[in-house]
Scaffold this motif. Structure first.
Motif, PDB file in Angstrom:
ATOM      1  N   TYR A  98       0.844  -1.195   0.000  1.00 28.98           N
ATOM      2  CA  TYR A  98       0.000   0.000   0.000  1.00 28.98           C
ATOM      3  C   TYR A  98       0.882   1.249   0.000  1.00 28.98           C
ATOM      4  N   THR A 102      -2.034   7.640   0.653  1.00 28.20           N
ATOM      5  CA  THR A 102      -2.424   8.687  -0.296  1.00 28.20           C
ATOM      6  C   THR A 102      -3.128   9.868   0.361  1.00 28.20           C
ATOM      7  N   ARG A 159      -3.684   3.107  -0.873  1.00 28.50           N
ATOM      8  CA  ARG A 159      -4.026   2.412  -2.120  1.00 28.50           C
ATOM      9  C   ARG A 159      -2.912   1.432  -2.443  1.00 28.50           C
ATOM     10  N   PRO A 201      -6.171  -3.853  -7.710  1.00 31.06           N
ATOM     11  CA  PRO A 201      -6.207  -2.504  -7.128  1.00 31.06           C
ATOM     12  C   PRO A 201      -7.199  -2.429  -5.963  1.00 31.06           C
ATOM     13  N   GLU A 208      -8.295   0.152  -2.414  1.00 32.38           N
ATOM     14  CA  GLU A 208      -8.136   1.352  -1.589  1.00 32.38           C
ATOM     15  C   GLU A 208      -8.789   1.061  -0.248  1.00 32.38           C
TER      16      GLU A 208
END
Length: 151
Positions: free
Chosen positions: A68, A71, A82, A89, A91
């Protein structure tokens, strides 16, 4: 493309700063996330924008490794990571707000876009994530309320 978007929340009878500090510290992840087996910092501690943290987890009987990148980081309010590397992918967002009597409402959101087999299995994956998130938040609540961790 299938999107998995799971939101879970819990009220923890501890001040927001204590809950946020403990939950957003990747080093505590193995204590309250049942599926996370290991955490490795790829950048210097503590977590800040751009920090990279690798996790090893087991999910639906499979070993997963993913990294990760932080962000968004608003102390005591939001912590967003993320995937930088990993199977699909994803988040993860933690959000904290004040609740009654000095308690804290924590919201845990996982949003991802699995591909390949993961896209086909998205409904099963979403249900398993929802169950896991609820259990993990209950474990976090127990740790912070019963043992006084994070003080």
């Amino acid at each position: 493309m299938a999107i998995v978007d799971i939101t879970s929340e819990i009220v923890i009878a501890r001040p927001r700063h204590d809950v946020a500090a403990y939950a957003s510290d990747p080093d505590t992840a193995t204590s309250w996330y049942a599926n996370i087996a290991a955490v490795e910092w790829k950048t210097a501690k503590p977590a800040r924008l751009g920090s990279r943290i690798a996790f090893v987890a087991t999910f639906l009987g499979r070993r997963l490794s993913y990294t990760y990148r932080v962000t968004e980081l608003v102390p005591d309010e939001r912590f967003v990571m993320r995937t930088d590397e990993g199977p699909f992918p994803m988040e993860t967002t933690y959000a904290w707000s004040d609740a009654a009597n000095g308690a804290t409402r924590m919201v845990l959101r996982n949003r991802g876009e699995p591909s390949g087999f993961g896209a086909i299995a998205a409904p099963v994956m979403a249900a398993a994530m929802r169950r896991a998130n609820s259990r993990d938040l209950a474990r976090l609540k127990s740790i912070l309320e019963d043992t006084g961790e994070g003080e």
